[in-house]
Design a protein around this motif. Structure first.
Motif, PDB file in Angstrom:
ATOM      1  N   ARG A 164       0.840  -1.205   0.000  1.00  0.00           N
ATOM      2  CA  ARG A 164       0.000   0.000   0.000  1.00  0.00           C
ATOM      3  C   ARG A 164       0.871   1.249   0.000  1.00  0.00           C
ATOM      4  O   ARG A 164       0.434   2.310  -0.427  1.00  0.00           O
ATOM      5  CB  ARG A 164      -0.918   0.021   1.217  1.00  0.00           C
ATOM      6  CG  ARG A 164      -1.987  -1.032   1.199  1.00  0.00           C
ATOM      7  CD  ARG A 164      -3.000  -0.837   2.308  1.00  0.00           C
ATOM      8  NE  ARG A 164      -2.378  -0.438   3.555  1.00  0.00           N
ATOM      9  CZ  ARG A 164      -2.515  -1.072   4.710  1.00  0.00           C
ATOM     10  NH1 ARG A 164      -3.259  -2.133   4.797  1.00  0.00           N
ATOM     11  NH2 ARG A 164      -1.925  -0.639   5.792  1.00  0.00           N
ATOM     12  N   TYR A 165       2.069   1.128   0.557  1.00  0.00           N
ATOM     13  CA  TYR A 165       2.976   2.267   0.712  1.00  0.00           C
ATOM     14  C   TYR A 165       4.300   2.009   0.022  1.00  0.00           C
ATOM     15  O   TYR A 165       4.721   0.867  -0.126  1.00  0.00           O
ATOM     16  CB  TYR A 165       3.254   2.544   2.195  1.00  0.00           C
ATOM     17  CG  TYR A 165       2.023   2.847   2.991  1.00  0.00           C
ATOM     18  CD1 TYR A 165       1.398   4.091   2.906  1.00  0.00           C
ATOM     19  CD2 TYR A 165       1.460   1.886   3.822  1.00  0.00           C
ATOM     20  CE1 TYR A 165       0.255   4.366   3.634  1.00  0.00           C
ATOM     21  CE2 TYR A 165       0.317   2.156   4.549  1.00  0.00           C
ATOM     22  CZ  TYR A 165      -0.281   3.396   4.452  1.00  0.00           C
ATOM     23  OH  TYR A 165      -1.409   3.665   5.167  1.00  0.00           O
ATOM     24  N   LYS A 210       2.539  -4.630  -8.327  1.00  0.00           N
ATOM     25  CA  LYS A 210       1.340  -4.402  -7.521  1.00  0.00           C
ATOM     26  C   LYS A 210       0.563  -5.713  -7.452  1.00  0.00           C
ATOM     27  O   LYS A 210       0.089  -6.222  -8.467  1.00  0.00           O
ATOM     28  CB  LYS A 210       0.466  -3.300  -8.145  1.00  0.00           C
ATOM     29  CG  LYS A 210      -0.797  -3.004  -7.374  1.00  0.00           C
ATOM     30  CD  LYS A 210      -0.516  -2.366  -6.033  1.00  0.00           C
ATOM     31  CE  LYS A 210      -1.802  -1.915  -5.367  1.00  0.00           C
ATOM     32  NZ  LYS A 210      -1.568  -1.198  -4.142  1.00  0.00           N
ATOM     33  N   ASN A 266      -2.551  -8.051  -6.456  1.00  0.00           N
ATOM     34  CA  ASN A 266      -3.989  -7.966  -6.290  1.00  0.00           C
ATOM     35  C   ASN A 266      -4.369  -8.925  -5.164  1.00  0.00           C
ATOM     36  O   ASN A 266      -4.022 -10.100  -5.204  1.00  0.00           O
ATOM     37  CB  ASN A 266      -4.675  -8.365  -7.595  1.00  0.00           C
ATOM     38  CG  ASN A 266      -6.163  -8.183  -7.552  1.00  0.00           C
ATOM     39  OD1 ASN A 266      -6.799  -8.397  -6.525  1.00  0.00           O
ATOM     40  ND2 ASN A 266      -6.725  -7.801  -8.685  1.00  0.00           N
ATOM     41  N   LYS A 323       9.041   7.827  -6.686  1.00  0.00           N
ATOM     42  CA  LYS A 323       7.766   8.431  -7.092  1.00  0.00           C
ATOM     43  C   LYS A 323       7.244   7.814  -8.384  1.00  0.00           C
ATOM     44  O   LYS A 323       6.038   7.599  -8.530  1.00  0.00           O
ATOM     45  CB  LYS A 323       7.923   9.941  -7.236  1.00  0.00           C
ATOM     46  CG  LYS A 323       8.035  10.651  -5.911  1.00  0.00           C
ATOM     47  CD  LYS A 323       8.282  12.130  -6.078  1.00  0.00           C
ATOM     48  CE  LYS A 323       8.561  12.772  -4.726  1.00  0.00           C
ATOM     49  NZ  LYS A 323       9.167  14.089  -4.853  1.00  0.00           N
ATOM     50  N   LYS A 327       3.727   5.805  -8.372  1.00  0.00           N
ATOM     51  CA  LYS A 327       2.638   6.251  -9.237  1.00  0.00           C
ATOM     52  C   LYS A 327       2.115   5.094 -10.086  1.00  0.00           C
ATOM     53  O   LYS A 327       0.902   4.877 -10.181  1.00  0.00           O
ATOM     54  CB  LYS A 327       3.116   7.397 -10.131  1.00  0.00           C
ATOM     55  CG  LYS A 327       2.049   7.936 -11.045  1.00  0.00           C
ATOM     56  CD  LYS A 327       2.557   9.089 -11.871  1.00  0.00           C
ATOM     57  CE  LYS A 327       1.470   9.610 -12.801  1.00  0.00           C
ATOM     58  NZ  LYS A 327       1.959  10.690 -13.645  1.00  0.00           N
ATOM     59  N   LYS A 328       3.014   4.328 -10.679  1.00  0.00           N
ATOM     60  CA  LYS A 328       2.607   3.233 -11.557  1.00  0.00           C
ATOM     61  C   LYS A 328       1.901   2.121 -10.782  1.00  0.00           C
ATOM     62  O   LYS A 328       0.944   1.526 -11.269  1.00  0.00           O
ATOM     63  CB  LYS A 328       3.823   2.678 -12.304  1.00  0.00           C
ATOM     64  CG  LYS A 328       3.464   1.762 -13.425  1.00  0.00           C
ATOM     65  CD  LYS A 328       2.722   2.525 -14.511  1.00  0.00           C
ATOM     66  CE  LYS A 328       2.394   1.654 -15.686  1.00  0.00           C
ATOM     67  NZ  LYS A 328       1.690   2.356 -16.738  1.00  0.00           N
ATOM     68  N   ALA A 329       2.391   1.823  -9.561  1.00  0.00           N
ATOM     69  CA  ALA A 329       1.813   0.738  -8.758  1.00  0.00           C
ATOM     70  C   ALA A 329       0.697   1.215  -7.828  1.00  0.00           C
ATOM     71  O   ALA A 329       0.197   0.433  -7.022  1.00  0.00           O
ATOM     72  CB  ALA A 329       2.918   0.055  -7.946  1.00  0.00           C
ATOM     73  N   ARG A 330       0.356   2.485  -7.926  1.00  0.00           N
ATOM     74  CA  ARG A 330      -0.700   3.056  -7.084  1.00  0.00           C
ATOM     75  C   ARG A 330      -0.398   2.874  -5.591  1.00  0.00           C
ATOM     76  O   ARG A 330      -1.219   2.404  -4.811  1.00  0.00           O
ATOM     77  CB  ARG A 330      -2.058   2.453  -7.452  1.00  0.00           C
ATOM     78  CG  ARG A 330      -2.448   2.706  -8.896  1.00  0.00           C
ATOM     79  CD  ARG A 330      -3.667   1.949  -9.377  1.00  0.00           C
ATOM     80  NE  ARG A 330      -3.763   0.539  -9.063  1.00  0.00           N
ATOM     81  CZ  ARG A 330      -3.141  -0.448  -9.708  1.00  0.00           C
ATOM     82  NH1 ARG A 330      -2.342  -0.165 -10.720  1.00  0.00           N
ATOM     83  NH2 ARG A 330      -3.330  -1.707  -9.360  1.00  0.00           N
ATOM     84  N   LEU A 331       0.825   3.261  -5.212  1.00  0.00           N
ATOM     85  CA  LEU A 331       1.266   3.210  -3.824  1.00  0.00           C
ATOM     86  C   LEU A 331       1.388   4.631  -3.292  1.00  0.00           C
ATOM     87  O   LEU A 331       1.680   5.559  -4.044  1.00  0.00           O
ATOM     88  CB  LEU A 331       2.636   2.522  -3.711  1.00  0.00           C
ATOM     89  CG  LEU A 331       2.738   1.108  -4.281  1.00  0.00           C
ATOM     90  CD1 LEU A 331       4.193   0.647  -4.270  1.00  0.00           C
ATOM     91  CD2 LEU A 331       1.873   0.150  -3.501  1.00  0.00           C
ATOM     92  N   LYS A 332       1.210   4.782  -2.004  1.00  0.00           N
ATOM     93  CA  LYS A 332       1.382   6.082  -1.364  1.00  0.00           C
ATOM     94  C   LYS A 332       2.834   6.206  -0.896  1.00  0.00           C
ATOM     95  O   LYS A 332       3.336   5.347  -0.171  1.00  0.00           O
ATOM     96  CB  LYS A 332       0.435   6.216  -0.170  1.00  0.00           C
ATOM     97  CG  LYS A 332       0.542   7.551   0.516  1.00  0.00           C
ATOM     98  CD  LYS A 332      -0.412   7.655   1.680  1.00  0.00           C
ATOM     99  CE  LYS A 332      -0.222   9.014   2.354  1.00  0.00           C
ATOM    100  NZ  LYS A 332      -1.063   9.140   3.544  1.00  0.00           N
TER     101      LYS A 332
END
Length: 179
Positions: A82-83, A104, A106, A161, A165-170
């Motif tokens: 997630r991060y 990422k 699922n 970053k 961005k690509k893996a949708r992580l914070k």
């Protein structure tokens, strides 16, 4: 970097050498008899001077084209998918191209995150192997080079970053060891 299976997932595309902690027991046997053939570089977190030795081995591997692409997980530990925690700067001081890879997982069938504090790797593998499937999106991003005037820390942050961005992580500003 979510689990030690990241190496296996990525190795389905091409063989990689990797930098990783040397483990005891049956996992150490796998490292010795299988992963050594790829030129993997190991470290021991308990040895204070080991960091310098590993840094020299990595530089030598990159300088002498060690045979397989060198896979480095710059967070230095598994993180919960997630991060994106702070990247260590060492991989970005090599004066070499960095080829970012975003993974990422699922969680539809199983959570691939391995927390060594709560679960042995053996139990983690049992959990993964008894699930219906391990589903992962893998993105190979454009190779990156350190820009003129850019520090290793800035280079690491820029690549972090991109991956996040690509893996949708914070992106979070803390060390992954605080997980």
């Amino acid at each position: 970097h979510t689990s030690m299976i990241d190496w296996l997932v990525l190795s389905q595309v091409t063989p990689f050498a990797t930098v990783m902690q040397k483990h005891p027991g049956w996992l150490g046997v796998i490292q010795t008899y299988i992963m050594d053939g790829f030129g993997c570089i190991y470290f021991n977190r308990k040895e204070a001077k080991d960091r310098e030795k590993v840094a020299l081995r990595i530089k030598d591997y990159v300088k002498n084209d060690g045979g397989f692409p060198l896979l480095i997980f710059p967070e230095g530990t598994c993180v919960n998918n997630r991060y994106s925690t702070m990247f260590k700067k060492g991989a970005f001081e090599l004066d070499a191209a960095v080829c970012p890879i975003a993974i990422k997982y699922n969680k539809i069938f199983v959570d691939a995150f391995w927390s060594s504090r709560t679960q042995s790797f053996g139990m983690h593998l049992v959990e993964l192997m008894t699930s219906w499937a391990v589903v992962a999106d893998v993105y190979f991003l454009e190779p990156q080079h350190k820009q003129p005037g850019e520090t290793s820390i800035e280079f690491a942050a820029r690549v972090q970053k991109m991956i996040a961005k690509k893996a949708r992580l914070k992106v979070v500003p803390w060390n992954g060891m605080l997980k």
